[in-house]
Design an enzyme around this catalytic site. Structure first.
Site, PDB file in Angstrom:
ATOM      1  N   GLU A 123       0.824  -9.509 -26.162  1.00  0.00           N
ATOM      2  CA  GLU A 123       2.118  -8.812 -26.193  1.00  0.00           C
ATOM      3  C   GLU A 123       1.909  -7.460 -26.865  1.00  0.00           C
ATOM      4  O   GLU A 123       1.088  -7.335 -27.779  1.00  0.00           O
ATOM      5  CB  GLU A 123       3.139  -9.605 -27.018  1.00  0.00           C
ATOM      6  CG  GLU A 123       3.828 -10.692 -26.244  1.00  0.00           C
ATOM      7  CD  GLU A 123       4.908 -11.367 -27.080  1.00  0.00           C
ATOM      8  OE1 GLU A 123       5.254 -10.848 -28.161  1.00  0.00           O
ATOM      9  OE2 GLU A 123       5.387 -12.427 -26.643  1.00  0.00           O
ATOM     10  N   GLN A 170       4.354   2.801  -3.359  1.00  0.00           N
ATOM     11  CA  GLN A 170       5.274   1.775  -2.842  1.00  0.00           C
ATOM     12  C   GLN A 170       6.690   2.358  -2.852  1.00  0.00           C
ATOM     13  O   GLN A 170       7.553   1.948  -3.614  1.00  0.00           O
ATOM     14  CB  GLN A 170       5.196   0.522  -3.699  1.00  0.00           C
ATOM     15  CG  GLN A 170       3.816  -0.127  -3.666  1.00  0.00           C
ATOM     16  CD  GLN A 170       3.810  -1.458  -4.375  1.00  0.00           C
ATOM     17  OE1 GLN A 170       4.667  -2.296  -4.151  1.00  0.00           O
ATOM     18  NE2 GLN A 170       2.846  -1.649  -5.255  1.00  0.00           N
ATOM     19  N   LYS A 183      -6.286  10.988  11.536  1.00  0.00           N
ATOM     20  CA  LYS A 183      -6.983   9.699  11.575  1.00  0.00           C
ATOM     21  C   LYS A 183      -6.226   8.798  12.538  1.00  0.00           C
ATOM     22  O   LYS A 183      -5.029   8.590  12.383  1.00  0.00           O
ATOM     23  CB  LYS A 183      -6.940   9.134  10.160  1.00  0.00           C
ATOM     24  CG  LYS A 183      -7.879   8.022   9.894  1.00  0.00           C
ATOM     25  CD  LYS A 183      -7.962   7.743   8.407  1.00  0.00           C
ATOM     26  CE  LYS A 183      -6.633   7.615   7.690  1.00  0.00           C
ATOM     27  NZ  LYS A 183      -6.715   7.236   6.302  1.00  0.00           N
ATOM     28  N   SER A 243      -9.674   4.704  -3.609  1.00  0.00           N
ATOM     29  CA  SER A 243     -10.986   4.138  -3.258  1.00  0.00           C
ATOM     30  C   SER A 243     -11.968   5.242  -2.865  1.00  0.00           C
ATOM     31  O   SER A 243     -13.178   5.031  -2.836  1.00  0.00           O
ATOM     32  CB  SER A 243     -10.820   3.176  -2.082  1.00  0.00           C
ATOM     33  OG  SER A 243     -10.458   3.904  -0.924  1.00  0.00           O
ATOM     34  N   THR A 287     -10.378   7.798   2.129  1.00  0.00           N
ATOM     35  CA  THR A 287      -9.728   8.886   2.878  1.00  0.00           C
ATOM     36  C   THR A 287     -10.561  10.168   2.764  1.00  0.00           C
ATOM     37  O   THR A 287     -10.866  10.840   3.746  1.00  0.00           O
ATOM     38  CB  THR A 287      -8.303   9.140   2.322  1.00  0.00           C
ATOM     39  OG1 THR A 287      -7.589   7.907   2.357  1.00  0.00           O
ATOM     40  CG2 THR A 287      -7.557  10.205   3.089  1.00  0.00           C
TER      41      THR A 287
HETATM   42  C1  R5P Z   1      -2.048   8.515   0.759  1.00  0.00           C
HETATM   43  O1  R5P Z   1      -1.010   8.728   1.360  1.00  0.00           O
HETATM   44  C2  R5P Z   1      -2.489   9.330  -0.401  1.00  0.00           C
HETATM   45  O2  R5P Z   1      -2.023  10.652  -0.318  1.00  0.00           O
HETATM   46  C3  R5P Z   1      -3.998   9.306  -0.543  1.00  0.00           C
HETATM   47  O3  R5P Z   1      -4.567   9.923   0.605  1.00  0.00           O
HETATM   48  C4  R5P Z   1      -4.536   7.908  -0.665  1.00  0.00           C
HETATM   49  O4  R5P Z   1      -3.843   7.204  -1.675  1.00  0.00           O
HETATM   50  C5  R5P Z   1      -6.020   7.921  -0.990  1.00  0.00           C
HETATM   51  O5  R5P Z   1      -6.470   6.610  -1.091  1.00  0.00           O
HETATM   52  P1  R5P Z   1      -7.992   6.239  -0.902  1.00  0.00           P
HETATM   53  O6  R5P Z   1      -8.803   7.112  -1.805  1.00  0.00           O
HETATM   54  O7  R5P Z   1      -8.052   4.774  -1.296  1.00  0.00           O
HETATM   55  O8  R5P Z   1      -8.345   6.426   0.547  1.00  0.00           O
END
Ligand code: R5P
Length: 310
Positions: free
Chosen positions: A36, A94, A190, A221, A224
């Protein structure tokens, strides 16, 4: 005015205080044996204009809870006004229902912060500008673009630069940077043509021989970013650098970036850099302390914040 910080980004909070020429307020945020959170404000805040600096970054739920409990402690200590300064607002992705029976967690988090007792919110590069409207209290969304464009001008020959959005959703943000730098804009589109087939990256715009600057709000991650960098190099770009406000960099993202063909990834300190980030050869962190510090100063003096971006 008094500035306090939770545990998520004390380095940034200290740098903000340095800018404001103020000591960081004394408060302890610690854990009981069962995890906590317990907060103790160790100086008088009665009647004060209080700013609480806390990014809701990893571990997101702990940092969010710290923020809520700190707001509650300030409210019960009779602070005159409480501003939640959230350089990185977690849960922002979200922001809508992606399918039936799913939550809008960004709205829930906005409700929690408001209900805890915050009077205002000051944040940076919200994933979607509309999230401002999730709060029924005044919310200032700062833009990192002036800091990023200054860094680009210091490090790149603008004649050969092309600003690139790594996906269609980020075009507005990329266009803002391209406009400031007076550079051309390209887009990585993409697309998965058929279910089960791998994604195709189409580059809209001629990037041959260009130094490409990818711009985005979040690198999580790194998928993108690294995929977009590959696509640009395949299409004839000379080099690819990325400017991204929030270095979430979860899981193996740092390794992915260091082994990618990215010349450099420039992020801000909205999320406190880990030691892995600090020692990565192609990741550089630039500070938002003066931008956030100035916005805090203007909020406290009841001056315009938007004019910071004129
Ligand atoms: C998505 O709409 C955001 O603008 C970023 O492109 C996204 O969160 C990047 O996530 P990741 O590095 O996991 O691909």
């Amino acid at each position: 005015m008094k500035v306090f910080a939770g545990n998520s980004n004390r380095l940034l909070a200290e740098a903000i205080c340095n800018y404001l020429n103020l000591p960081l307020g004394k408060a302890t945020v610690r854990r009981f044996a069962d995890q906590e959170i317990f907060v103790e404000i160790q100086e008088n805040v009665r009647g004060e204009d209080v700013f609480l600096v806390q990014s809701t970054s990893f571990p997101t739920n702990d940092h969010l809870m710290e923020l809520l409990i700190m707001i509650d402690a300030m409210r019960r200590s009779s602070a005159r006004r409480i501003t939640a300064v959230i350089p990185y607002f977690g849960y922002a992705r979200q922001d809508r229902k992606p399918g039936p029976r799913t939550p809008i967690s960004a709205k829930l988090v906005a409700n929690l912060i408001t209900e805890a007792g915050a009077d205002r919110v000051l944040t940076l590069d919200l994933h979607a500008g509309q999230i401002q409207g999730f709060f029924d209290i005044p919310t200032d969304n700062l833009y990192a673009v002036p800091i990023l464009s200054r860094d680009v001008k210091e490090n790149y020959n603008l004649e050969n630069v092309m600003v690139v959005s790594p996906d269609v959703g980020g075009v507005v943000r990329a266009r803002a940077l391209a406009k400031r730098l007076d550079c051309q804009l390209a887009i990585v589109d993409k697309r998965r043509e058929r279910a089960g087939e791998s994604e195709v990256m189409n580059v809209i715009g001629d990037v041959t021989g260009k130094d490409c600057l990818l711009i985005d709000d979040i690198v999580d991650s790194g998928g993108t970013l690294c995929n977009a960098a590959e696509a640009l190099l395949k299409n004839g770009a000379t080099s690819v650098t990325a400017y991204i406000t929030h270095g979430v960099l979860s899981g193996g993202a740092v390794a992915r970036v260091t082994s990618s063909k990215l010349k450099e990834l420039v992020i801000t300190d909205s999320i406190q850099p880990t030691t892995a980030v600090q020692s990565a050869h192609n990741i550089r962190v630039i500070s938002t302390a003066s931008l956030i510090g100035e916005a805090i100063n203007r909020t406290s003096q009841e001056e315009s914040v938007s004019s910071l971006f004129d």
